[in-house]
Write an enzyme that holds these catalytic residues in place. Sequence first.
Site, PDB file in Angstrom:
ATOM      1  CE  LYS A   1      -8.842 -10.353 -22.281  1.00  0.00           C
ATOM      2  NZ  LYS A   1     -10.072  -9.553 -22.445  1.00  0.00           N
TER       3      LYS A   1
ATOM      4  N   GLY B   1       0.856  -1.188   0.000  1.00  0.00           N
ATOM      5  CA  GLY B   1       0.000   0.000   0.000  1.00  0.00           C
ATOM      6  C   GLY B   1       0.883   1.226   0.000  1.00  0.00           C
TER       7      GLY B   1
ATOM      8  N   GLY C   1     -17.142 -10.785 -30.464  1.00  0.00           N
ATOM      9  CA  GLY C   1     -16.027 -11.459 -31.120  1.00  0.00           C
ATOM     10  C   GLY C   1     -14.746 -11.314 -30.315  1.00  0.00           C
TER      11      GLY C   1
ATOM     12  CD  GLU D   1       3.621  -8.439  -5.234  1.00  0.00           C
ATOM     13  OE1 GLU D   1       4.292  -9.176  -4.488  1.00  0.00           O
ATOM     14  OE2 GLU D   1       3.382  -7.256  -4.955  1.00  0.00           O
TER      15      GLU D   1
ATOM     16  CG  HIS E   1       6.389  -5.676  -4.092  1.00  0.00           C
ATOM     17  ND1 HIS E   1       5.068  -5.516  -3.766  1.00  0.00           N
ATOM     18  CD2 HIS E   1       7.024  -4.558  -3.660  1.00  0.00           C
ATOM     19  CE1 HIS E   1       4.898  -4.351  -3.164  1.00  0.00           C
ATOM     20  NE2 HIS E   1       6.060  -3.753  -3.096  1.00  0.00           N
TER      21      HIS E   1
ATOM     22  CB  VAL F   1     -10.782 -12.862 -25.256  1.00  0.00           C
ATOM     23  CG1 VAL F   1     -10.493 -14.137 -24.484  1.00  0.00           C
ATOM     24  CG2 VAL F   1      -9.663 -12.560 -26.222  1.00  0.00           C
ATOM     25  CG  ASP F   2     -13.233 -10.710 -21.712  1.00  0.00           C
ATOM     26  OD1 ASP F   2     -12.331 -11.563 -21.667  1.00  0.00           O
ATOM     27  OD2 ASP F   2     -13.058  -9.521 -21.374  1.00  0.00           O
ATOM     28  CB  SER F   3     -18.479 -11.348 -25.731  1.00  0.00           C
ATOM     29  OG  SER F   3     -17.897 -11.218 -26.995  1.00  0.00           O
TER      30      SER F   3
ATOM     31  CB  CYS G   1       5.332  -4.073   0.411  1.00  0.00           C
ATOM     32  SG  CYS G   1       6.113  -2.468   0.225  1.00  0.00           S
ATOM     33  CE1 TYR G   2       0.858   1.027   5.612  1.00  0.00           C
ATOM     34  CE2 TYR G   2      -0.858  -0.629   5.313  1.00  0.00           C
ATOM     35  CZ  TYR G   2      -0.388   0.517   5.940  1.00  0.00           C
ATOM     36  OH  TYR G   2      -1.159   1.146   6.887  1.00  0.00           O
TER      37      TYR G   2
END
Length: 512
Positions: free
Chosen positions: A368, A55, A226, A173, A171, A228-230, A82-83
Amino acid sequence: MSHQLIIVLDFGGQYNQLIARRVRECGVYCEVKSYKTPIEELKALNPKGIIFTGGPNSVYDEASPHITKDIFDLNIPILGICYGAQLMAYTLGGEVSACQTSEYGKTDTHYDHSSILFGGIHLPETAQSWMSHTDYVSRVPDGFRITAHTENCPAAAFENAEKKLYAVQFHPEVNHTFAGTGMIDSFVKCVCGCIGDWTMAGYAKTAIQNIREKVGDGKVLLALSGGVDSSVAAALLAKAVGSQLTCIFVDHGFMRKNEGDEVEAAFKNSGMQFIRVNAKEQFMKKLRGVSDPETKRKAIGEEFIRVFEQEAKKIGKVDYLVQGTIYPDVIESGLGDAAVIKSHHNVGGLPDYVDFKEIIEPLRMLFKDEVRKLGTELGLDPVLVWRQPFPGPGLAIRIIGEITDEKLEILQDADFIFREEIAKAALDREINQYFAVLTNMRSVGVMGDARTYDYTIALRAVTTNDFMTADFAKIPYEVLAVAAHRIVNEVKNINRIVYDITTKPPATIEWE
Ligand code: XMP
């Protein structure tokens, strides 16, 4: 099937989503919650572990996010980052001080391999970690021991293994931390005891079952773009309730070359009712004489809704409307006060126009990369699964100035060649977005001893994590040269190619 859960408790750091993604990459399900979530609520979720994020604050700022000490008595393993590490130290009676020199960037870090976080993974005794802090833990709380240090940070990691409390100042990540994902994996598996029960095959099975139960024999409507998600949402719904599903694909005519046909081919035989509306003429009419980018966008958005509404009315009343909302949309739309980056409107305004009972968002908890994995799992055409992001208004905002049929064709052809060359160079999954833009500029050239006065194509390619900032892609000159050569030779009315080397900011990714 319910999954083991890790909670990522959000204190407003910039890498919060990344932490959640890393946990999921370890095959463990996690959700991001605001640090303001009442402790009873957290407990009721029965998490196997909790990760405190970083943070921007100092624990000594009055306005900085704090946490009740009770959380450390829940007997749930906690990893502070971290924080989050500083907050753990501060709350449990340690000391946090301001750094003489703040640490930022790749930092040599010395690890104690007797820690469960560092021992079981391929990690040298000294390796780089990614630091970004101006405060540091100057004294760890009673019962804790230090397990990593750097030149300027005496407690780069510390732990109370008995109480299953762990903290890292760096970090893990971030990719720049050597073996960072391994450390997260050690925490969720070895400390929290997660078995890694989160897979897309499992998700698909459960989601299909849930959708069937919810929908019953109701009618379902989906606006298919058209993207990716839909497309993945459509594939999932088709598997679950195929014959009750109608997908409306409004083809505004500004898709990339062959794209409309590819979308149609992917869904035509999937058991659903697939309606493709070829509305190019309607859209072109609305855009005649329009060159201002915002007016273009607005006109396309309005026309899109009108066309969709017309088609939806023909179907009559539907029970459910499907939206392709994904987890970053949910997180960014605001978990707590620190996390609001932008509000998302996934299918701009559609719910107001269509009569339906309820919205279904089957991808709401997926990142995603998980959506792509799910698409693959469902057997969706790789062309759709790996499609790069494409703006709703399509090529209309990549043609500077007024749109004509001729310009559209020129851009489709040039863009097709550029994409083909990027794929040939195996850069298509490395570069996050790449496309051609038809500038409205003409310049003088020479072809076959004759003077030409033709358009300039700009090539744009960016690398980015979040599309909010971006760098231009460092494409090898040879690849650019071949693409440029082919475009001027194969596409009519083009005699000059430029490569856009601006970052975002100050430029945006799209030109309009
Ligand atoms: P910019 O140009 O703002 O683009 O840097 C950031 C990302 O958003 C996409 N984009 C859009 N997507 N409708 C969309 O669905 C839009 O109107 C739109 N405008 C930009 C852009 O392609 C990039 O990925």
